[in-house]
Design a protein around this motif. Structure first.
Motif, PDB file in Angstrom:
ATOM      1  N   LEU A 176     -14.652  -4.537   5.628  1.00 45.66           N
ATOM      2  CA  LEU A 176     -13.241  -4.308   5.337  1.00 45.66           C
ATOM      3  C   LEU A 176     -12.897  -2.829   5.371  1.00 45.66           C
ATOM      4  O   LEU A 176     -13.540  -2.005   4.707  1.00 45.66           O
ATOM      5  CB  LEU A 176     -12.920  -4.912   3.962  1.00 45.66           C
ATOM      6  CG  LEU A 176     -11.489  -4.856   3.471  1.00 45.66           C
ATOM      7  CD1 LEU A 176     -11.145  -6.160   2.747  1.00 45.66           C
ATOM      8  CD2 LEU A 176     -11.278  -3.693   2.525  1.00 45.66           C
ATOM      9  N   ASP A 177     -11.871  -2.498   6.171  1.00 41.04           N
ATOM     10  CA  ASP A 177     -11.350  -1.135   6.235  1.00 41.04           C
ATOM     11  C   ASP A 177     -10.477  -0.880   5.006  1.00 41.04           C
ATOM     12  O   ASP A 177      -9.711  -1.742   4.589  1.00 41.04           O
ATOM     13  CB  ASP A 177     -10.522  -0.965   7.513  1.00 41.04           C
ATOM     14  CG  ASP A 177     -10.005   0.458   7.669  1.00 41.04           C
ATOM     15  OD1 ASP A 177     -10.672   1.382   7.161  1.00 41.04           O
ATOM     16  OD2 ASP A 177      -8.947   0.642   8.297  1.00 41.04           O
ATOM     17  N   LEU A 178     -10.572   0.324   4.437  1.00 37.67           N
ATOM     18  CA  LEU A 178      -9.834   0.619   3.212  1.00 37.67           C
ATOM     19  C   LEU A 178      -8.419   1.120   3.469  1.00 37.67           C
ATOM     20  O   LEU A 178      -7.571   1.058   2.586  1.00 37.67           O
ATOM     21  CB  LEU A 178     -10.588   1.667   2.379  1.00 37.67           C
ATOM     22  CG  LEU A 178     -11.945   1.224   1.842  1.00 37.67           C
ATOM     23  CD1 LEU A 178     -12.598   2.351   1.075  1.00 37.67           C
ATOM     24  CD2 LEU A 178     -11.806  -0.008   0.964  1.00 37.67           C
ATOM     25  N   MET A 179      -8.142   1.630   4.661  1.00 40.99           N
ATOM     26  CA  MET A 179      -6.831   2.210   4.957  1.00 40.99           C
ATOM     27  C   MET A 179      -6.109   1.310   5.958  1.00 40.99           C
ATOM     28  O   MET A 179      -6.374   1.370   7.155  1.00 40.99           O
ATOM     29  CB  MET A 179      -6.978   3.622   5.521  1.00 40.99           C
ATOM     30  CG  MET A 179      -7.736   4.568   4.602  1.00 40.99           C
ATOM     31  SD  MET A 179      -6.872   4.869   3.038  1.00 40.99           S
ATOM     32  CE  MET A 179      -5.472   5.790   3.633  1.00 40.99           C
ATOM     33  N   MET A 180      -5.201   0.434   5.445  1.00 43.39           N
ATOM     34  CA  MET A 180      -4.489  -0.508   6.305  1.00 43.39           C
ATOM     35  C   MET A 180      -3.042  -0.628   5.842  1.00 43.39           C
ATOM     36  O   MET A 180      -2.739  -0.393   4.668  1.00 43.39           O
ATOM     37  CB  MET A 180      -5.149  -1.896   6.245  1.00 43.39           C
ATOM     38  CG  MET A 180      -6.567  -1.956   6.790  1.00 43.39           C
ATOM     39  SD  MET A 180      -7.212  -3.645   6.714  1.00 43.39           S
ATOM     40  CE  MET A 180      -7.318  -3.882   4.946  1.00 43.39           C
ATOM     41  N   PRO A 181      -2.143  -1.025   6.754  1.00 43.97           N
ATOM     42  CA  PRO A 181      -0.760  -1.271   6.342  1.00 43.97           C
ATOM     43  C   PRO A 181      -0.638  -2.610   5.619  1.00 43.97           C
ATOM     44  O   PRO A 181      -1.592  -3.373   5.544  1.00 43.97           O
ATOM     45  CB  PRO A 181      -0.007  -1.292   7.678  1.00 43.97           C
ATOM     46  CG  PRO A 181      -1.033  -1.746   8.665  1.00 43.97           C
ATOM     47  CD  PRO A 181      -2.341  -1.157   8.197  1.00 43.97           C
ATOM     48  N   LEU A 182       0.549  -2.867   5.066  1.00 46.68           N
ATOM     49  CA  LEU A 182       0.896  -4.088   4.332  1.00 46.68           C
ATOM     50  C   LEU A 182       0.126  -4.216   3.037  1.00 46.68           C
ATOM     51  O   LEU A 182       0.696  -4.324   1.966  1.00 46.68           O
ATOM     52  CB  LEU A 182       0.683  -5.350   5.180  1.00 46.68           C
ATOM     53  CG  LEU A 182       1.563  -5.469   6.429  1.00 46.68           C
ATOM     54  CD1 LEU A 182       1.278  -6.773   7.142  1.00 46.68           C
ATOM     55  CD2 LEU A 182       3.029  -5.352   6.080  1.00 46.68           C
ATOM     56  N   MET A 183      -1.195  -4.215   3.115  1.00 44.79           N
ATOM     57  CA  MET A 183      -2.023  -4.293   1.911  1.00 44.79           C
ATOM     58  C   MET A 183      -3.292  -3.500   2.185  1.00 44.79           C
ATOM     59  O   MET A 183      -4.036  -3.815   3.107  1.00 44.79           O
ATOM     60  CB  MET A 183      -2.359  -5.751   1.581  1.00 44.79           C
ATOM     61  CG  MET A 183      -3.224  -5.902   0.328  1.00 44.79           C
ATOM     62  SD  MET A 183      -3.835  -7.603   0.107  1.00 44.79           S
ATOM     63  CE  MET A 183      -2.300  -8.455  -0.208  1.00 44.79           C
ATOM     64  N   ASP A 184      -3.518  -2.453   1.409  1.00 42.62           N
ATOM     65  CA  ASP A 184      -4.692  -1.620   1.666  1.00 42.62           C
ATOM     66  C   ASP A 184      -5.963  -2.331   1.212  1.00 42.62           C
ATOM     67  O   ASP A 184      -5.924  -3.399   0.601  1.00 42.62           O
ATOM     68  CB  ASP A 184      -4.561  -0.252   0.992  1.00 42.62           C
ATOM     69  CG  ASP A 184      -4.562  -0.354  -0.522  1.00 42.62           C
ATOM     70  OD1 ASP A 184      -4.498  -1.480  -1.035  1.00 42.62           O
ATOM     71  OD2 ASP A 184      -4.629   0.679  -1.187  1.00 42.62           O
TER      72      ASP A 184
ATOM     73  N   PRO B 294       0.821  -1.220   0.000  1.00 41.89           N
ATOM     74  CA  PRO B 294       0.000   0.000   0.000  1.00 41.89           C
ATOM     75  C   PRO B 294       0.847   1.260   0.000  1.00 41.89           C
ATOM     76  O   PRO B 294       0.337   2.356  -0.263  1.00 41.89           O
ATOM     77  CB  PRO B 294      -0.798  -0.134   1.307  1.00 41.89           C
ATOM     78  CG  PRO B 294       0.074  -0.957   2.200  1.00 41.89           C
ATOM     79  CD  PRO B 294       0.790  -1.922   1.312  1.00 41.89           C
ATOM     80  N   ASP B 295       2.152   1.126   0.311  1.00 46.66           N
ATOM     81  CA  ASP B 295       3.035   2.285   0.283  1.00 46.66           C
ATOM     82  C   ASP B 295       3.367   2.636  -1.164  1.00 46.66           C
ATOM     83  O   ASP B 295       3.372   1.783  -2.048  1.00 46.66           O
ATOM     84  CB  ASP B 295       4.328   1.996   1.041  1.00 46.66           C
ATOM     85  CG  ASP B 295       4.086   1.781   2.527  1.00 46.66           C
ATOM     86  OD1 ASP B 295       3.028   2.242   3.013  1.00 46.66           O
ATOM     87  OD2 ASP B 295       4.934   1.174   3.187  1.00 46.66           O
ATOM     88  N   ALA B 296       3.676   3.909  -1.378  1.00 49.71           N
ATOM     89  CA  ALA B 296       4.119   4.364  -2.696  1.00 49.71           C
ATOM     90  C   ALA B 296       5.613   4.086  -2.813  1.00 49.71           C
ATOM     91  O   ALA B 296       6.411   4.633  -2.057  1.00 49.71           O
ATOM     92  CB  ALA B 296       3.827   5.846  -2.881  1.00 49.71           C
ATOM     93  N   ILE B 297       5.991   3.203  -3.740  1.00 48.27           N
ATOM     94  CA  ILE B 297       7.395   2.874  -3.970  1.00 48.27           C
ATOM     95  C   ILE B 297       7.793   3.450  -5.320  1.00 48.27           C
ATOM     96  O   ILE B 297       7.244   3.076  -6.359  1.00 48.27           O
ATOM     97  CB  ILE B 297       7.613   1.353  -3.932  1.00 48.27           C
ATOM     98  CG1 ILE B 297       7.206   0.808  -2.548  1.00 48.27           C
ATOM     99  CG2 ILE B 297       9.068   1.009  -4.234  1.00 48.27           C
ATOM    100  CD1 ILE B 297       7.319  -0.694  -2.420  1.00 48.27           C
ATOM    101  N   VAL B 298       8.723   4.392  -5.292  1.00 49.82           N
ATOM    102  CA  VAL B 298       9.103   5.151  -6.485  1.00 49.82           C
ATOM    103  C   VAL B 298      10.627   5.147  -6.595  1.00 49.82           C
ATOM    104  O   VAL B 298      11.326   5.282  -5.594  1.00 49.82           O
ATOM    105  CB  VAL B 298       8.591   6.607  -6.408  1.00 49.82           C
ATOM    106  CG1 VAL B 298       8.957   7.378  -7.667  1.00 49.82           C
ATOM    107  CG2 VAL B 298       7.086   6.627  -6.188  1.00 49.82           C
ATOM    108  N   VAL B 299      11.127   4.962  -7.816  1.00 50.50           N
ATOM    109  CA  VAL B 299      12.562   5.079  -8.085  1.00 50.50           C
ATOM    110  C   VAL B 299      12.758   6.179  -9.118  1.00 50.50           C
ATOM    111  O   VAL B 299      12.107   6.176 -10.173  1.00 50.50           O
ATOM    112  CB  VAL B 299      13.156   3.750  -8.601  1.00 50.50           C
ATOM    113  CG1 VAL B 299      14.634   3.932  -8.952  1.00 50.50           C
ATOM    114  CG2 VAL B 299      13.003   2.657  -7.554  1.00 50.50           C
ATOM    115  N   CYS B 300      13.648   7.132  -8.808  1.00 57.39           N
ATOM    116  CA  CYS B 300      13.955   8.242  -9.711  1.00 57.39           C
ATOM    117  C   CYS B 300      15.454   8.231 -10.020  1.00 57.39           C
ATOM    118  O   CYS B 300      16.269   7.857  -9.163  1.00 57.39           O
ATOM    119  CB  CYS B 300      13.585   9.588  -9.092  1.00 57.39           C
ATOM    120  SG  CYS B 300      11.850   9.765  -8.690  1.00 57.39           S
ATOM    121  N   ASP B 301      15.803   8.634 -11.237  1.00 58.00           N
ATOM    122  CA  ASP B 301      17.228   8.777 -11.535  1.00 58.00           C
ATOM    123  C   ASP B 301      17.741  10.072 -10.908  1.00 58.00           C
ATOM    124  O   ASP B 301      16.991  10.808 -10.254  1.00 58.00           O
ATOM    125  CB  ASP B 301      17.476   8.725 -13.046  1.00 58.00           C
ATOM    126  CG  ASP B 301      16.817   9.871 -13.803  1.00 58.00           C
ATOM    127  OD1 ASP B 301      16.433  10.883 -13.172  1.00 58.00           O
ATOM    128  OD2 ASP B 301      16.677   9.775 -15.037  1.00 58.00           O
TER     129      ASP B 301
END
Length: 760
Positions: free
Chosen positions: A691-699, A272-279
């Motif tokens: 089901l809650d929509l805002m959760m860690p690991l998997m939203d 659920p986290d935003a994982i971004v790679v930038c040069d």
């Protein structure tokens, strides 16, 4: 044509035969012959030890040796020199055996008198030996190449059996070379479906003469291995395909690496986290599903974009500082405020790491952002409450001092006309202005005191229905006709509250006036009231709420809305967005003070361009007798199993107690991963997933998609819960049958679960 002299070692003990051979070739002018005759085997071996010859003419019957042993000893001393055997009429069988043992040709002495036959035999022997040597050299080269190649190289005959296989097969498969020779892949245990495909490819190469590339699996003692193979035809002299050579490269490690990459990519996307790679130029290289859900842009829209300009409407000093820190130290961690695709502000807990290549040179930056907007909103709500309390204390003290200042001014302004009856009209007007201004100041001070301590006055049991009816009549006649008034009151009486009717009327009227100002071009104002029970679940989600019975009055308009940057300050004294002279900024702060003095609280939600909704919660009178209106009977279950998914343990516990108290069975999960595991076990029994929509690991949204994959072809019912407005994509999911907005009550929960279970 041979141009150099042909040096011949003639091993013959009969002088007559030696002379005959020399005389037969003496007249030849096309070639030059250099004869070296010897009579014994030992003499021939001595000459071979010190000289090289182009050909050896060998009699198998010598004084010191007879038969094939003569040939074998000569071959041992000169393995690369061609040998033509000389034999008598009665020794032709022996000559044939000699050829089979390695001689290039044989001549019967009685038939060797013709010069052409003898020369041709010598030449053919030399040429055959040269070709044989070339073939042997090429075979050695082939063996050297194949035996040192990392790939598996094999040769197949027309029966698809192994004619040859190199030693690389031992390391790759665990079988020995001997295990393969003479056997087909079918006999080696290749799976039936794969061996049929393999045999089809080999037969196709045999029939077409064209090379083919393919991939296949092979079962070895260490497990299944994956190969990429090139199948090449080998042609016979007549042009037919004699055999097929295959070069097979072991792709097992590559396949495993690809599978690991896919698994890692799936884990990245399921986060659920935003994982971004930038040069290092800040261009986005990697963008996972979590980033798409948090920020709103898909990977197709975002890859290659400048991240610095994307998340901010203008360059952010905060992000520039983070970039500088990660370039210097390799890491950075902190909180950041970013802009989503829809223009909304998002708070994230951000971690940055500098990525380096094999040469230890930096080439990119990995960023992991966790959405903490909801957490920040709760923190803001707490800080706002504390700030309002501090402002109330400060305002109370200032108001007291201002009253002390205004009291003599107002008294003097009223007394001076009485003391000085001869004042001119202009002086009287000035005193009147002074008196009116002092009264206006005193009224503002009263409003400040109301914010600080609430209005004093007697609180009596009050049924709000009549008060709201009166309010509706007032605003119907005073607000512009372009504003539609929708007053909704319950058929049953509202519960009694302990209130001051005048003060509540002032609060309600203030909300209506604010709604009017938000709809300059007209719109709709909806006013409704309802009885509501707030349970512990709701109370845990709202800092101002307490468990108990409330009457809730709602004021909802379709006006311009309140900007997110302003909504946290609207209850502060003197804060206003109206033009100078059109508002004091005390209306909502006064209303808040009055409601708090009644033991209640106010909630607000707003969306730019869509409107604003205020809800006033007033606690019901606590009595030992039944409330004026009976609490409706809540629906019970019939033993249905409900899966509860929420990362907050208190909320899970309250939902569990509530549902089980009304004859439901429950199982719980604290995140999306646990929910998937629980659903996989009991999917045939689970009636509804809450089901809650805002959760860690998997939203929640990702969990819903995963549950869909587990439930293909089956009906699934999900009740989604969140403190935020559900997205459009969520509303389009057929499995989501209802949405519960946090905080919600036990009544809301039970009614929704009952409706979802029994709806068709």
């Amino acid at each position: 044509m041979i141009y150099h002299p042909i040096k011949i070692l003639l091993v013959e003990d009969n002088p007559g035969d030696v002379l005959l051979l020399q005389e037969t070739l003496a007249d030849l002018t096309s070639i030059e012959l250099d004869w070296v005759p010897v009579e014994r085997l030992t003499m021939a071996i001595d000459r071979l030890a010190g000289e090289d010859f182009d050909v050896i003419l060998l009699d198998l019957v010598l004084p010191d040796s007879r038969g094939l042993d003569t040939l074998l000893q000569i071959q041992a001393r000169a393995p690369r020199t061609p040998i033509v055997v000389l034999t008598g009429m009665t020794d032709e069988n022996m000559a044939l055996q000699a050829v089979q043992a390695g001689a290039q040709d044989y001549l019967v002495k009685g038939q060797a008198s013709g010069s052409d036959l003898l020369v041709r035999s010598i030449r053919y022997a030399i040429e055959r030996k040269r070709i044989e040597a070339t073939l042997q050299q090429r075979e050695r080269q082939f063996r050297t190449l194949t035996e040192n190649a990392p790939d598996v190289i094999a040769r197949f005959d027309r029966q698809l059996r192994h004619l040859y296989v190199n030693s690389a097969v031992v390391e790759v498969t665990g079988f020995s070379v001997g295990d393969f020779l003479g056997k087909s892949n079918r006999e080696m245990g290749m799976a039936v479906d794969r061996v049929e495909r393999w045999e089809e490819i080999l037969r196709q190469v045999f029939s077409t003469g064209l090379p083919i590339s393919t991939e296949f699996e092979f079962l070895t003692p260490t497990g299944v291995r994956y190969f990429q193979s090139r199948c090449v035809p080998e042609f016979a002299i007549d042009g037919s395909v004699e055999s097929v050579l295959t070069i097979s490269r072991d792709l097992s490690d590559l396949k495993q690496a690809e599978r690991k990459i896919r698994e890692q990519a799936a884990l990245i996307d399921i986060s659920p986290d935003a994982i971004v790679v930038c040069d290092l130029d800040n261009r986005i290289l990697v963008w996972n599903q979590g980033a798409a859900q948090i920020y709103g842009w898909t990977a197709a829209e975002i890859l290659g974009t400048d991240a610095g300009l994307l998340f901010r409407q203008q360059p952010s000093p905060q992000l520039a500082t983070a970039l500088q820190a990660v370039l210097e130290s390799g890491r950075w961690q902190g909180e950041a405020n970013k802009i989503a695709k829809n223009g909304g502000e998002i708070w994230v807990s951000s971690r940055w790491k500098l990525l380096r290549n094999e040469a230890d040179e930096p080439y990119a930056i990995l960023t992991i952002d966790r959405d903490i907007t909801a957490q920040k909103q709760l923190e803001t709500q707490l800080l706002r409450t504390q700030r309002l309390e501090s402002l109330g204390t400060l305002a109370g003290g200032i108001a007291h001092d201002l009253n002390n200042v205004l009291t003599p001014i107002l008294a003097a302004a009223q007394l001076l006309p009485l003391k000085l009856p001869d004042l001119s009209e202009q002086d009287r007007r000035l005193l009147k202005i002074l008196e009116d201004s002092s009264k206006r100041g005193a009224h503002m001070v009263k409003q400040i005191l109301t914010f600080a301590r609430g209005l004093e006055g007697e609180l009596v049991p009050l049924e709000l229905g009549e008060l709201l009816m009166e309010l509706g009549e007032t605003i119907q006649s005073t607000l512009p006709k372009s504003i539609e008034i929708d007053l909704q009151l319950p058929k049953a009486d509202l519960w009694l509250v302990s209130a001051n009717a005048t003060h509540l009327y002032q609060v309600f009227l203030n909300f209506c006036v604010n709604a009017r100002d938000a709809m300059p071009n007209g719109g709709k104002l909806r006013i409704c009231a309802e009885n509501r029970l707030i349970d512990e679940t709701y109370a845990q989600m709202n800092l101002d709420a307490k468990v108990g019975a409330y009457v809730v009055v709602t004021f909802a308009d379709t006006g311009t809305g309140i900007a997110p940057a302003h909504i946290d300050r609207i209850f502060e004294p003197f804060f206003t967005t109206k033009p100078l002279g059109e508002g004091t900024g005390l209306g909502l702060s006064t209303a808040m003070g009055i409601i708090r003095n009644h033991g209640g609280f106010v909630t607000v939600s707003s969306e730019i361009g869509r409107g604003t909704e205020f809800q006033v919660f007033l606690p019901v009178i606590a009595t030992t007798t039944a409330l004026p209106v009976a609490i409706p009977e809540l629906p019970s279950g019939r033993g249905e199993l409900i899966l509860i998914v929420d990362d907050e343990s208190n909320i899970r516990q309250m939902l569990k107690i509530t549902l089980e108290s009304y004859n439901y069975q429950t199982i719980s999960a604290s995140n999306g991963v646990e929910a998937i595991a629980a659903y996989a076990i009991d999917r045939d029994r689970i009636a509804v997933v809450v089901l809650d929509l805002m959760m860690p690991l998997m939203d929640g949204t990702t969990a819903i998609r995963a549950l869909q994959q587990l439930n293909v072809g089956r009906q699934m019912k999900i009740i989604a819960c969140s403190g935020l407005v559900p997205s459009h994509s969520l509303r389009q999911m057929p499995e989501v049958k209802a949405f519960l907005s946090k905080p919600f009550t036990a009544e809301d929960l039970l009614n929704t679960v009952h409706r979802v279970i029994w709806q068709p």
